[in-house]
Design a protein around this motif. Structure first.
Motif, PDB file in Angstrom:
ATOM      1  N   GLU A  83      11.431  38.214 -35.851  1.00 50.09           N
ATOM      2  CA  GLU A  83      12.023  38.810 -34.651  1.00 50.09           C
ATOM      3  C   GLU A  83      10.978  39.066 -33.571  1.00 50.09           C
ATOM      4  OE1 GLU A  83      14.855  39.436 -32.126  1.00 50.09           O
ATOM      5  OE2 GLU A  83      15.258  38.768 -34.170  1.00 50.09           O
ATOM      6  N   LYS A  84       9.774  39.490 -33.954  1.00 44.77           N
ATOM      7  CA  LYS A  84       8.708  39.695 -32.967  1.00 44.77           C
ATOM      8  C   LYS A  84       8.313  38.377 -32.299  1.00 44.77           C
ATOM      9  CE  LYS A  84       6.732  43.737 -35.189  1.00 44.77           C
ATOM     10  NZ  LYS A  84       5.612  44.278 -35.958  1.00 44.77           N
ATOM     11  N   VAL A  85       8.245  37.307 -33.086  1.00 45.34           N
ATOM     12  CA  VAL A  85       7.917  35.989 -32.533  1.00 45.34           C
ATOM     13  C   VAL A  85       9.029  35.530 -31.589  1.00 45.34           C
ATOM     14  CG1 VAL A  85       7.645  33.536 -33.115  1.00 45.34           C
ATOM     15  CG2 VAL A  85       6.371  35.277 -34.379  1.00 45.34           C
ATOM     16  N   ASN A 110       6.443  19.733 -28.086  1.00 42.68           N
ATOM     17  CA  ASN A 110       7.249  20.304 -29.153  1.00 42.68           C
ATOM     18  C   ASN A 110       6.305  21.133 -30.006  1.00 42.68           C
ATOM     19  OD1 ASN A 110       9.587  18.886 -28.372  1.00 42.68           O
ATOM     20  ND2 ASN A 110       8.914  17.098 -29.512  1.00 42.68           N
ATOM     21  N   CYS A 111       6.552  22.404 -30.054  1.00 43.82           N
ATOM     22  CA  CYS A 111       5.702  23.304 -30.827  1.00 43.82           C
ATOM     23  C   CYS A 111       6.496  23.791 -32.030  1.00 43.82           C
ATOM     24  CB  CYS A 111       5.266  24.479 -29.952  1.00 43.82           C
ATOM     25  SG  CYS A 111       4.145  25.587 -30.812  1.00 43.82           S
ATOM     26  N   PHE A 112       6.044  23.408 -33.202  1.00 43.07           N
ATOM     27  CA  PHE A 112       6.700  23.803 -34.441  1.00 43.07           C
ATOM     28  C   PHE A 112       6.054  25.095 -34.935  1.00 43.07           C
ATOM     29  CE2 PHE A 112       7.089  19.290 -33.894  1.00 43.07           C
ATOM     30  CZ  PHE A 112       8.437  19.084 -34.114  1.00 43.07           C
ATOM     31  N   VAL A 113       6.881  26.090 -35.207  1.00 45.18           N
ATOM     32  CA  VAL A 113       6.403  27.421 -35.548  1.00 45.18           C
ATOM     33  C   VAL A 113       6.898  27.781 -36.944  1.00 45.18           C
ATOM     34  CG1 VAL A 113       6.431  29.850 -34.873  1.00 45.18           C
ATOM     35  CG2 VAL A 113       6.501  28.070 -33.115  1.00 45.18           C
ATOM     36  N   SER A 114       5.962  28.164 -37.794  1.00 43.18           N
ATOM     37  CA  SER A 114       6.299  28.637 -39.137  1.00 43.18           C
ATOM     38  C   SER A 114       6.003  30.131 -39.175  1.00 43.18           C
ATOM     39  CB  SER A 114       5.466  27.887 -40.174  1.00 43.18           C
ATOM     40  OG  SER A 114       5.761  28.359 -41.463  1.00 43.18           O
ATOM     41  N   VAL A 115       7.032  30.932 -39.424  1.00 41.55           N
ATOM     42  CA  VAL A 115       6.874  32.386 -39.339  1.00 41.55           C
ATOM     43  C   VAL A 115       7.542  33.058 -40.538  1.00 41.55           C
ATOM     44  CG1 VAL A 115       8.919  32.588 -37.840  1.00 41.55           C
ATOM     45  CG2 VAL A 115       7.179  34.386 -37.826  1.00 41.55           C
ATOM     46  N   LYS A 116       6.863  34.051 -41.063  1.00 34.99           N
ATOM     47  CA  LYS A 116       7.422  34.825 -42.179  1.00 34.99           C
ATOM     48  C   LYS A 116       8.568  35.692 -41.671  1.00 34.99           C
ATOM     49  CE  LYS A 116       3.139  34.923 -44.747  1.00 34.99           C
ATOM     50  NZ  LYS A 116       2.032  35.709 -45.248  1.00 34.99           N
ATOM     51  N   ALA A 117       9.489  35.989 -42.574  1.00 36.40           N
ATOM     52  CA  ALA A 117      10.694  36.744 -42.215  1.00 36.40           C
ATOM     53  C   ALA A 117      10.369  38.062 -41.510  1.00 36.40           C
ATOM     54  CB  ALA A 117      11.535  37.009 -43.459  1.00 36.40           C
ATOM     55  N   GLU A 118       9.332  38.754 -41.967  1.00 37.73           N
ATOM     56  CA  GLU A 118       9.018  40.063 -41.384  1.00 37.73           C
ATOM     57  C   GLU A 118       8.468  39.975 -39.957  1.00 37.73           C
ATOM     58  OE1 GLU A 118       5.447  39.122 -44.145  1.00 37.73           O
ATOM     59  OE2 GLU A 118       7.613  38.880 -44.236  1.00 37.73           O
ATOM     60  N   ASN A 119       8.023  38.791 -39.542  1.00 35.13           N
ATOM     61  CA  ASN A 119       7.490  38.611 -38.180  1.00 35.13           C
ATOM     62  C   ASN A 119       8.422  37.818 -37.276  1.00 35.13           C
ATOM     63  OD1 ASN A 119       5.102  39.967 -38.799  1.00 35.13           O
ATOM     64  ND2 ASN A 119       4.185  38.110 -39.610  1.00 35.13           N
ATOM     65  N   ILE A 177       2.324  35.259 -30.441  1.00 40.18           N
ATOM     66  CA  ILE A 177       2.909  34.286 -31.365  1.00 40.18           C
ATOM     67  C   ILE A 177       1.852  33.760 -32.336  1.00 40.18           C
ATOM     68  CG2 ILE A 177       4.023  32.025 -31.524  1.00 40.18           C
ATOM     69  CD1 ILE A 177       5.349  32.756 -28.749  1.00 40.18           C
ATOM     70  N   HIS A 178       0.665  33.419 -31.829  1.00 36.28           N
ATOM     71  CA  HIS A 178      -0.422  32.926 -32.690  1.00 36.28           C
ATOM     72  C   HIS A 178      -0.825  33.961 -33.741  1.00 36.28           C
ATOM     73  CE1 HIS A 178      -1.848  29.011 -31.262  1.00 36.28           C
ATOM     74  NE2 HIS A 178      -1.428  29.386 -30.079  1.00 36.28           N
ATOM     75  N   ASP A 179      -0.781  35.233 -33.368  1.00 34.08           N
ATOM     76  CA  ASP A 179      -1.164  36.298 -34.300  1.00 34.08           C
ATOM     77  C   ASP A 179      -0.168  36.459 -35.450  1.00 34.08           C
ATOM     78  OD1 ASP A 179      -3.424  36.805 -32.792  1.00 34.08           O
ATOM     79  OD2 ASP A 179      -2.624  38.636 -31.856  1.00 34.08           O
ATOM     80  N   LEU A 180       1.073  36.023 -35.233  1.00 37.46           N
ATOM     81  CA  LEU A 180       2.136  36.271 -36.206  1.00 37.46           C
ATOM     82  C   LEU A 180       2.672  35.026 -36.914  1.00 37.46           C
ATOM     83  CD1 LEU A 180       4.186  38.825 -34.074  1.00 37.46           C
ATOM     84  CD2 LEU A 180       2.677  39.351 -35.999  1.00 37.46           C
ATOM     85  N   ILE A 194      -0.649  33.339 -21.620  1.00 37.45           N
ATOM     86  CA  ILE A 194      -1.781  33.859 -22.398  1.00 37.45           C
ATOM     87  C   ILE A 194      -1.348  35.038 -23.263  1.00 37.45           C
ATOM     88  CG2 ILE A 194      -4.024  35.000 -22.197  1.00 37.45           C
ATOM     89  CD1 ILE A 194      -4.431  33.164 -19.644  1.00 37.45           C
ATOM     90  N   LYS A 195      -0.605  35.966 -22.684  1.00 37.65           N
ATOM     91  CA  LYS A 195      -0.165  37.161 -23.424  1.00 37.65           C
ATOM     92  C   LYS A 195       0.795  36.810 -24.567  1.00 37.65           C
ATOM     93  CE  LYS A 195       2.404  41.429 -22.923  1.00 37.65           C
ATOM     94  NZ  LYS A 195       3.264  42.235 -22.062  1.00 37.65           N
TER      95      LYS A 195
END
Length: 93
Positions: free
Chosen positions: A16-18, A5-14, A78-81, A72-73
């Motif tokens: 859609e890209k994530v 289970n990978c929990f992802v916290s992402v800002k609104a501006e990123n 995802i890690h960058d954003l 990897i790609k």
């Protein structure tokens, strides 16, 4: 069986890209040998939180997935954003 289970916290501006990277990763992962399930969930109460749930047959299948080009790609993207936290569960059959 192994469940991640990978929990992802992402800002609104990123967000859609994530999600786009996650969708590409999910589609490719579902075709990999040993993938039992792979899904993306969006929080109903916190729009900045996503969760990726993966289930793999065994460690060998997970290792092959983790070294695949698509993993990897897309995980780099995802890690960058976003910020990620991983939870690992193992189940005996």
């Amino acid at each position: 069986m192994i469940r991640l289970n990978c929990f992802v916290s992402v800002k609104a501006e990123n967000r859609e890209k994530v999600l786009e990277a996650a969708r590409r990763l999910t589609a490719a992962s579902l075709k990999q040998e040993g993938c039992i399930a792979y899904d993306i969930f969006e929080s109903a109460t916190r729009p900045e939180v996503l969760m990726f749930c993966e289930t793999w047959r065994d460690q060998a299948a997970l290792d092959a997935h983790a070294t695949s080009d698509v993993f990897i790609k897309e995980t780099k993207c995802i890690h960058d954003l976003a910020d990620l936290k991983l939870e690992r569960l193992s189940f005996d059959r």
